[in-house]
Design an enzyme around this catalytic site. Structure first.
Site, PDB file in Angstrom:
ATOM      1  N   LEU A 161      -7.677  -1.846   5.938  1.00 50.38           N
ATOM      2  CA  LEU A 161      -7.305  -0.294   5.973  1.00 50.38           C
ATOM      3  C   LEU A 161      -5.769  -0.349   5.835  1.00 50.38           C
ATOM      4  CD1 LEU A 161      -9.448   1.015   8.670  1.00 50.38           C
ATOM      5  CD2 LEU A 161      -9.538   1.421   6.230  1.00 50.38           C
ATOM      6  N   HIS A 162      -5.265   0.766   5.462  1.00 53.69           N
ATOM      7  CA  HIS A 162      -3.702   0.949   5.234  1.00 53.69           C
ATOM      8  C   HIS A 162      -2.745   0.434   6.636  1.00 53.69           C
ATOM      9  CE1 HIS A 162       0.092   2.960   3.923  1.00 53.69           C
ATOM     10  NE2 HIS A 162       0.081   3.381   5.019  1.00 53.69           N
ATOM     11  N   PRO A 163      -3.421   1.339   7.917  1.00 49.84           N
ATOM     12  CA  PRO A 163      -2.480   0.853   8.931  1.00 49.84           C
ATOM     13  C   PRO A 163      -2.677  -0.585   9.588  1.00 49.84           C
ATOM     14  CG  PRO A 163      -4.126   2.564   9.545  1.00 49.84           C
ATOM     15  CD  PRO A 163      -4.562   2.081   8.185  1.00 49.84           C
TER      16      PRO A 163
ATOM     17  N   ASP B 199       0.748  -1.192  -0.013  1.00 56.76           N
ATOM     18  CA  ASP B 199      -0.157   0.012  -0.083  1.00 56.76           C
ATOM     19  C   ASP B 199       0.675   1.138  -0.161  1.00 56.76           C
ATOM     20  OD1 ASP B 199      -2.708   1.548   1.721  1.00 56.76           O
ATOM     21  OD2 ASP B 199      -2.771   0.387  -0.371  1.00 56.76           O
TER      22      ASP B 199
ATOM     23  N   ASP C 262      -9.336   1.297   2.182  1.00 53.48           N
ATOM     24  CA  ASP C 262      -8.958   2.536   2.397  1.00 53.48           C
ATOM     25  C   ASP C 262      -9.131   3.425   1.336  1.00 53.48           C
ATOM     26  OD1 ASP C 262      -7.660   4.544   4.008  1.00 53.48           O
ATOM     27  OD2 ASP C 262      -6.352   3.056   4.954  1.00 53.48           O
TER      28      ASP C 262
END
Ligand code: AMP
Length: 788
Positions: A759-761, A638, A733
């Site tokens: 999601l990214h995190p 990502d 995301d």
């Protein structure tokens, strides 16, 4: 006369001024010289007192070291002095075997100082750098010019004059306006990336020829006026000057025109003026001439001669050969004797020859300064051994008597010195020295291998050095040492400092030091950390750190791979506060490639990274490709190209700091109240995250890496990677932004997209890892099969 034996410091400056105010002349002693030499100078000069804070190897003797109780009875100790009073005595190499002391009077040096002040507009705005050791006369204007002009004196730390990066830092930090370089040091300085873009008012060169090429390189790197000054110690530092500005096209660069109250006279063998344009012996006349050599009327009479054309005046015979151009500027052509300059240091070859003979280990000798590689002058001693000759013993004897820059880099023993048909020494027939690499142990560890290669690269040797080879024995000198240190910084991302090389000049020693420092800082903070141990026959995977510079976050992914393979985390060298921040992502990627290859990795190299780590992984893949190393998997978790961030407003530094919370494993949105460095650090320290357990220095390192990441990304311009780019996209995301894997298309010969519903995190967490690890596994295995 007061001998002053103090390291560069405020005390040294005070000592010099105090001696002059009290009516004395100072004699600077160089603490780096061997005690035997210092003692010989003290004996010959016979000063009233020695100002020292230690007795170096017993050089001063008891009487001189007796603490003196100065009566301070209220009377001013300041004494008026006359122009003809002595101001200082500086010792320089002597061809007869003993150093000789040049005694300079006030009027001579005052003329020189006032000329410089007026010529270059030195004043209250000036900040002059004092970096030349006090035992060289260039230091005299460095010490006093700012003080007589209301300017500021910036005193460099004792070792800084040899260390370009340290100098660049000093110049910037203290906004230095005026400084001096010997041309060969200037060359080393310009070669250091730290010099780029430095802006000062004046840079003064003197001490040796200023090559036209160096002048031109100077103006491409530094913004400043450049001036070529010329003069011997015997005529109060400099007697001529030439503005070597960017518009100056002279080749060679002239030494120019005389300073105030000074004459440059070019005479033939019989002291008659030469025809204009012709070469001749350069003589100096005027107020700056020294009184003579201390306690040596014989030497004084030989060099300071009555001026045949101006009765009652004196001329100093420089030994330099020069000619005058049609426009009146004087051009330096060379020497007419056996005086040489190495790094601007004045050396009489005769003094070294006398030391060789005095050792009792040689019957005959001749010492030369050879330049077998352009720009690298080295002293070579040729000799016919006497009974009981031993190279090591001779070196030790020379080192005890001569300053280190006068100790020959190589000693060549011959059956006889070659002669021409008329019986004269045939210098041309003397063989080039062979710097033997020792028969010691071969290099083993990755760091040893790199250091051995860098030794070879620096010294221009075809073969890498062995583990026991000594940099200086192989022909290294301190200028080359500067170069070596630069390469070590570049390749290993570590900066052990120049001093470390002097203490540990052997490959193995230096490598051990670098590794120990790395380990010391390590426990998870080194550039490479092993995140998982696996099948040694499989190529490892390298996972590049995200914004915080740490790779700890990849632990889960590293252990989830199947088949199990060794996984290395790659971390920022800038975590260590001793190391500089990287120049850019490309430079950083190149350092990482060095580390990766130093492990003996031959390829295919698998490399991946999350977020910024993916951007760096892409740059590293480009670099691997450039070096001809096969890249297997190149995956970004990502990551999006730099263009996506360049247009965005600069992020708030507090937000960058808050990224630490995410790095430590917290969800930043849960802690909106943490908005200062202190609050965030306190929160982390109180918590149980690994990050919070880091020592203060390491946390500082993480913070500086975090805060620098944004700059790195924005300044980066991607190069296309010719292999396959795998993009693992956090599909849930970026709803609010147009971030898509396709943005990589301009830089990817082949784009392979893996979407995961996170999601990214969340990408490095266990749930996402369960999907990502198998996707990476199949791609690595496929790449390996392709290579077979
Ligand atoms: P020193 O007494 O150490 O200053 O050395 C003086 C000698 O250095 C001169 O006699 C020259 O041989 C050489 N020298 C000094 N400045 C220059 C210069 N700008 N260009 C060429 N040679 C120089």
């Amino acid at each position: 006369m007061v001998a002053v034996a103090l390291p560069r410091s405020l005390e040294l400056v005070i000592a010099l001024i105090a001696v002059l105010r009290a009516g004395g002349a100072y004699l600077p002693l160089d603490l780096e010289h061997p005690p035997e030499r210092i003692a010989a100078i003290v004996r010959a000069a016979d000063p009233t007192v020695v100002l020292a804070d230690q007795d170096i190897g017993g050089a001063f003797g008891e009487a001189l070291l007796t603490p003196v109780d100065w009566p301070l009875d209220g009377a001013s100790p300041v004494v008026d002095q006359a122009g003809e009073d002595a101001a200082y005595v500086i010792y320089t190499s002597g061809s007869t075997g003993e150093p000789k002391g040049v005694l300079v009077e006030h009027r001579a040096i005052v003329n020189r100082l006032l000329w410089m002040q007026a010529e270059y507009g030195i004043g209250a705005h000036s900040r002059i750098l004092q970096k030349t050791p006090a035992a060289f006369d260039v230091s005299v204007w460095e010490f006093f010019l700012a003080l007589i002009s209301g300017g500021e004196l910036v005193v460099a730390p004792p070792d800084a004059h040899r260390d370009p990066a340290a100098l660049a830092g000093l110049i910037r930090r203290h906004a230095v306006t005026d400084l001096h370089f010997v041309p060969s040091m200037l060359s080393a300085f310009l070669a250091d990336p730290a010099a780029k873009g430095i802006t000062v008012a004046h840079v003064f060169c003197s001490g040796e020829e200023l090559p036209a090429e160096l002048r031109d390189r100077f103006h491409q790197t530094v913004k400043a006026e450049l001036h070529n000054l010329y003069g011997p110690t015997e005529a109060a530092v400099d007697v001529s000057y030439w503005a070597a500005g960017p518009e100056d096209r002279s080749r060679p660069v002239p030494i120019g025109r005389p300073v105030w109250n000074t004459r440059l006279v070019i005479l033939d063998e019989r002291l008659r003026p030469v025809a204009p344009g012709m070469g001749g012996h350069l003589h100096l006349g005027g107020v700056q001439l020294a009184r003579g050599y201390l306690n040596r009327p014989d030497l004084t009479e030989d060099r300071f001669i009555p001026d045949p054309h101006h009765p009652g005046q004196r001329l100093y015979r420089t030994g330099d050969v020069a000619r005058r151009r049609a426009d009146g500027a004087v051009v330096y052509l060379g020497r007419s004797d056996h005086q040489v300059k190495i790094r601007g240091l004045r050396i009489e070859l005769g003094e070294i020859e006398a030391a060789v003979i005095a050792s009792g280990l040689a019957r005959e000798t001749v010492v030369l300064a050879r330049e077998d590689r352009p720009g690298e002058r080295r002293l070579i001693a040729y000799l016919v051994p006497a009974e009981g000759y031993d190279t090591a013993a001779l070196k030790a004897a020379l080192a005890a008597r001569l300053p280190d820059y006068m100790v020959p880099a190589a000693i060549v023993a011959l059956d006889a010195l070659p002669t021409t048909s008329n019986g004269k020494l045939d210098r041309k027939a003397l063989p080039a020295p062979v710097f033997e690499a020792g028969a010691g142990r071969a290099v083993e560890t990755p760091t040893e291998k790199i250091i051995a290669e860098l030794f070879a690269e620096t010294l221009g040797r075809a073969e890498p050095a062995g583990a026991d080879d000594d940099f200086f024995t192989l022909g290294g000198d301190s200028l080359l040492a500067v170069h070596l240190m630069m390469l070590i910084r570049e390749r290993l991302g570590r900066d052990p400092g120049l001093g470390a090389l002097f203490d540990r000049p052997r490959v193995a020693e230096l490598a051990a030091l670098i590794d120990a420092e790395a380990l010391d800082f390590d426990n998870g903070l080194g550039v490479l950390i092993r995140l998982a141990e696996g099948d040694p026959t499989l190529p490892p995977l390298f996972l590049i750190h995200p914004a915080g510079g740490l790779s700890w976050g990849y632990r889960t992914l590293a252990r989830a791979l199947s088949p199990r393979r060794t996984v290395w985390g790659v971390q920022s060298p800038a975590l260590d506060p001793k190391n500089a921040l990287p120049d850019g992502i490309e430079a950083l990627a190149s350092v990482y490639v060095d580390h990766i290859l130093a492990l003996g990795t031959t390829g295919p190299v698998h490399i991946a990274g999350w977020s910024v780590g993916g951007v760096i992984a892409q740059a590293a893949a480009v670099e691997l490709e450039r070096r001809g190393v096969e890249v297997g998997l190149m995956a970004m978790l990502d990551s999006y190209p730099a263009e996506c961030w360049r247009a965005e407003p600069e992020p708030d530094p507090v937000d960058a700091l808050r990224a630490l919370l995410a790095i430590a494993g917290y969800d930043p949105t849960q802690y909106p109240e943490l908005r200062s460095r202190a609050a965030i650090l306190a929160f982390l320290k109180a918590g149980d995250s690994a990050l919070g357990g880091l020592p203060e220095a390491a946390l500082d390192g993480v913070i500086r890496v975090v805060l620098d990441t944004n700059r790195l990304v924005r300044e980066h311009h991607h190069q296309p990677f010719g292999g396959r780019t795998t993009h693992v996209c956090a599909a849930l995301d970026h709803k609010d932004r147009d971030l898509k894997p396709g943005l990589w298309r301009p830089y990817a010969a082949e784009l392979d997209v893996v979407e995961v519903p996170f999601l990214h995190p969340q990408l490095t967490g266990p749930a996402a890892t369960a999907l990502i690890a198998p996707a990476l596994d199949v791609r690595m295995t496929a790449a390996e099969e392709k290579m077979r």
